[in-house]
Write an enzyme that holds these catalytic residues in place. Structure first.
Site, PDB file in Angstrom:
ATOM      1  NE  ARG A 195       1.100   2.849  -5.191  1.00 23.82           N
ATOM      2  CZ  ARG A 195       0.570   1.586  -5.034  1.00 23.82           C
ATOM      3  NH1 ARG A 195       0.033   1.339  -3.780  1.00 23.82           N
ATOM      4  NH2 ARG A 195       0.661   0.621  -5.733  1.00 23.82           N
ATOM      5  NE  ARG A 207      -0.854  -0.769 -10.321  1.00 23.45           N
ATOM      6  CZ  ARG A 207      -1.327   0.136  -9.481  1.00 23.45           C
ATOM      7  NH1 ARG A 207      -1.555   1.457  -9.401  1.00 23.45           N
ATOM      8  NH2 ARG A 207      -1.752  -0.235  -8.071  1.00 23.45           N
ATOM      9  NE  ARG A 243      -3.459   4.015  -4.487  1.00 17.67           N
ATOM     10  CZ  ARG A 243      -3.280   2.878  -4.486  1.00 17.67           C
ATOM     11  NH1 ARG A 243      -3.328   1.790  -3.580  1.00 17.67           N
ATOM     12  NH2 ARG A 243      -2.473   2.342  -5.693  1.00 17.67           N
ATOM     13  NE  ARG A 267       1.027  -7.801  -7.769  1.00 17.26           N
ATOM     14  CZ  ARG A 267       0.837  -7.001  -6.908  1.00 17.26           C
ATOM     15  NH1 ARG A 267       1.152  -7.130  -5.504  1.00 17.26           N
ATOM     16  NH2 ARG A 267       0.078  -5.666  -6.888  1.00 17.26           N
ATOM     17  CE  LYS A 315      -4.110  -6.026  -3.539  1.00 11.03           C
ATOM     18  NZ  LYS A 315      -4.361  -5.287  -4.403  1.00 11.03           N
TER      19      LYS A 315
HETATM   20  P1  AP5 Z   1      -6.108   0.369  -1.387  1.00  9.98           P
HETATM   21  O1  AP5 Z   1      -6.247  -0.040  -0.217  1.00  9.98           O
HETATM   22  O2  AP5 Z   1      -4.645   1.420  -1.688  1.00  9.98           O
HETATM   23  O3  AP5 Z   1      -5.906  -0.921  -2.518  1.00  9.98           O
HETATM   24  P2  AP5 Z   1      -5.004  -2.027  -2.816  1.00  9.98           P
HETATM   25  O4  AP5 Z   1      -5.755  -3.153  -3.302  1.00  9.98           O
HETATM   26  O5  AP5 Z   1      -4.078  -2.034  -1.772  1.00  9.98           O
HETATM   27  O6  AP5 Z   1      -4.212  -1.495  -4.024  1.00  9.98           O
HETATM   28  P3  AP5 Z   1      -2.845  -1.403  -4.499  1.00  9.98           P
HETATM   29  O7  AP5 Z   1      -2.696  -0.146  -5.733  1.00  9.98           O
HETATM   30  O8  AP5 Z   1      -1.907  -0.992  -3.572  1.00  9.98           O
HETATM   31  O9  AP5 Z   1      -2.421  -2.584  -4.944  1.00  9.98           O
HETATM   32  P4  AP5 Z   1      -1.460  -3.341  -5.779  1.00  9.98           P
HETATM   33  O10 AP5 Z   1      -1.709  -4.632  -5.858  1.00  9.98           O
HETATM   34  O11 AP5 Z   1      -1.517  -2.856  -7.402  1.00  9.98           O
HETATM   35  O12 AP5 Z   1      -0.172  -2.474  -5.357  1.00  9.98           O
HETATM   36  P5  AP5 Z   1       0.835  -2.867  -4.642  1.00  9.98           P
HETATM   37  O13 AP5 Z   1       1.391  -1.763  -3.650  1.00  9.98           O
HETATM   38  O14 AP5 Z   1       0.845  -4.274  -3.963  1.00  9.98           O
HETATM   39  O15 AP5 Z   1      -7.206   1.074  -1.931  1.00  9.98           O
HETATM   40  C1  AP5 Z   1      -7.237   1.988  -3.251  1.00  9.98           C
HETATM   41  C2  AP5 Z   1      -8.153   3.249  -3.151  1.00  9.98           C
HETATM   42  O16 AP5 Z   1      -9.193   2.875  -2.899  1.00  9.98           O
HETATM   43  C3  AP5 Z   1      -7.491   4.300  -1.959  1.00  9.98           C
HETATM   44  O17 AP5 Z   1      -7.542   5.430  -2.288  1.00  9.98           O
HETATM   45  C4  AP5 Z   1      -8.626   3.749  -0.855  1.00  9.98           C
HETATM   46  O18 AP5 Z   1      -8.811   4.999  -0.093  1.00  9.98           O
HETATM   47  C5  AP5 Z   1      -9.753   3.602  -1.806  1.00  9.98           C
HETATM   48  N1  AP5 Z   1     -10.723   2.560  -1.034  1.00  9.98           N
HETATM   49  C6  AP5 Z   1     -10.505   1.315  -0.423  1.00  9.98           C
HETATM   50  N2  AP5 Z   1     -11.584   0.717   0.187  1.00  9.98           N
HETATM   51  C7  AP5 Z   1     -12.626   1.526  -0.533  1.00  9.98           C
HETATM   52  C8  AP5 Z   1     -14.056   1.326  -0.546  1.00  9.98           C
HETATM   53  N3  AP5 Z   1     -14.640   0.234  -0.099  1.00  9.98           N
HETATM   54  N4  AP5 Z   1     -14.847   2.203  -1.248  1.00  9.98           N
HETATM   55  C9  AP5 Z   1     -14.243   3.305  -1.876  1.00  9.98           C
HETATM   56  N5  AP5 Z   1     -12.735   3.545  -1.871  1.00  9.98           N
HETATM   57  C10 AP5 Z   1     -12.207   2.530  -1.322  1.00  9.98           C
HETATM   58  O19 AP5 Z   1       2.166  -3.261  -5.741  1.00  9.98           O
HETATM   59  C11 AP5 Z   1       2.660  -2.122  -6.303  1.00  9.98           C
HETATM   60  C12 AP5 Z   1       3.844  -2.741  -7.395  1.00  9.98           C
HETATM   61  O20 AP5 Z   1       4.732  -3.442  -6.862  1.00  9.98           O
HETATM   62  C13 AP5 Z   1       3.193  -3.723  -8.227  1.00  9.98           C
HETATM   63  O21 AP5 Z   1       2.632  -3.021  -9.561  1.00  9.98           O
HETATM   64  C14 AP5 Z   1       4.612  -4.549  -8.743  1.00  9.98           C
HETATM   65  O22 AP5 Z   1       5.300  -3.791  -9.800  1.00  9.98           O
HETATM   66  C15 AP5 Z   1       4.985  -4.645  -7.298  1.00  9.98           C
HETATM   67  N6  AP5 Z   1       4.733  -5.951  -6.501  1.00  9.98           N
HETATM   68  C16 AP5 Z   1       4.126  -5.903  -5.429  1.00  9.98           C
HETATM   69  N7  AP5 Z   1       3.839  -7.018  -4.987  1.00  9.98           N
HETATM   70  C17 AP5 Z   1       4.484  -7.859  -5.997  1.00  9.98           C
HETATM   71  C18 AP5 Z   1       4.660  -9.460  -6.114  1.00  9.98           C
HETATM   72  N8  AP5 Z   1       4.050 -10.080  -5.315  1.00  9.98           N
HETATM   73  N9  AP5 Z   1       5.310  -9.746  -7.253  1.00  9.98           N
HETATM   74  C19 AP5 Z   1       6.013  -8.789  -8.247  1.00  9.98           C
HETATM   75  N10 AP5 Z   1       5.612  -7.673  -7.969  1.00  9.98           N
HETATM   76  C20 AP5 Z   1       5.157  -7.165  -7.012  1.00  9.98           C
END
Ligand code: AP5
Length: 215
Positions: A159, A170, A126, A87, A13
């Site tokens: 991370r 997660r 990552r 979420r 994402k």
């Molecule tokens: P990446 O683009 O980083 O993936 P992502 O979907 O953004 O993953 P996140 O882990 O950031 O999502 P998340 O939703 O768990 O975390 P967030 O930070 O929002 O890609 C992942 C990897 O794959 C990278 O290494 C990339 O290079 C690689 N990649 C990408 N595309 C690829 C492809 N096509 N092929 C191969 N490799 C590829 O949230 C973190 C924490 O914050 C949550 O756990 C929660 O505690 C809190 N939080 C955030 N939002 C909320 C909310 N709305 N409500 C409550 N808690 C929240």
């Protein structure tokens, strides 16, 4: 244009939202990046959120809703690519309400569909820039200089919530709390499911097609 990207942790994402926002010349609003910024700054929200994030649990709705409602209401957010929020059902209803009130409806909701096995592989490789929050992958999307961000030269880090046991948690949280979202959005013609398997460029091309932009 106002686009929402939903999907499991590690689906890509952030990678896609960042590029798409640049392409559309709108802000990329990522709840996780905003939270990590708040932690780095030591704000009240950051302090409250950190323990939840390190465990891979969701930060409570009441904290998240106010935080993101404020951000999407700012003057520069007439268009945006939103990632990581909502979420939960409560967050989705709150987002509907605020976007309706400020007359900024979503144009498209994209679900990035990626199976669990692929996610474990992506998150184990990552690396993240703590300055600009850009994500890299040691194998699939490496930086030009190993271990350094292409944008600002900062040393890349892993991370804390990418530890294998936290990733599994997660994923469980996503499947129990977030899946209802797909039903929430799969109702009014704005929802598309996009296959998230393939290279970053291949997935980007599918997203562009789904939102009706060229190339
Ligand atoms: P990446 O683009 O980083 O993936 P992502 O979907 O953004 O993953 P996140 O882990 O950031 O999502 P998340 O939703 O768990 O975390 P967030 O930070 O929002 O890609 C992942 C990897 O794959 C990278 O290494 C990339 O290079 C690689 N990649 C990408 N595309 C690829 C492809 N096509 N092929 C191969 N490799 C590829 O949230 C973190 C924490 O914050 C949550 O756990 C929660 O505690 C809190 N939080 C955030 N939002 C909320 C909310 N709305 N409500 C409550 N808690 C929240």
């Amino acid at each position: 244009m106002r686009i929402l990207l939903v999907g499991p942790p590690g689906a890509g994402k952030g990678t896609q939202a960042r590029q798409l926002a640049e392409r559309l010349e709108v802000p990329h609003i990522a709840s996780g990046d905003l939270l990590r910024g708040a932690i780095a700054e030591g704000t009240e929200l950051g302090l409250a959120a950190k323990a939840y994030m390190d465990r891979g649990d969701l930060v409570p709705d009441e904290l998240m809703i106010r935080f993101i409602a404020d951000r999407v209401s700012e003057p520069d957010a007439d268009g945006f690519v939103l990632d990581g929020f909502p979420r939960t059902d409560a967050q989705a209803l709150a987002l509907d309400e605020v976007l309706e009130r400020i007359d900024r409806p979503l144009d498209k909701v994209i679900h990035l569909d990626v199976p669990n096995e692929e996610i474990v592989d992506r998150l184990s490789g990552r690396r993240m820039c703590p300055t600009c929050q850009r994500a890299y992958h040691v194998k699939y999307d490496p930086p030009q200089e190993p271990g350094r961000c292409d944008e600002d030269g900062t040393e890349l880090v892993t991370r804390p919530d990418d530890a294998p046991e936290t990733v599994q948690h997660r994923l469980d949280v996503y499947h129990s709390a977030t899946k209802g979202l797909l039903r929430h959005y799969d109702r009014d013609g704005v929802f598309s499911c996009v296959d998230g398997i393939g290279t970053v460029d291949e997935v980007a091309a599918r997203i562009h097609k789904a939102i009706g932009i060229e190339g």
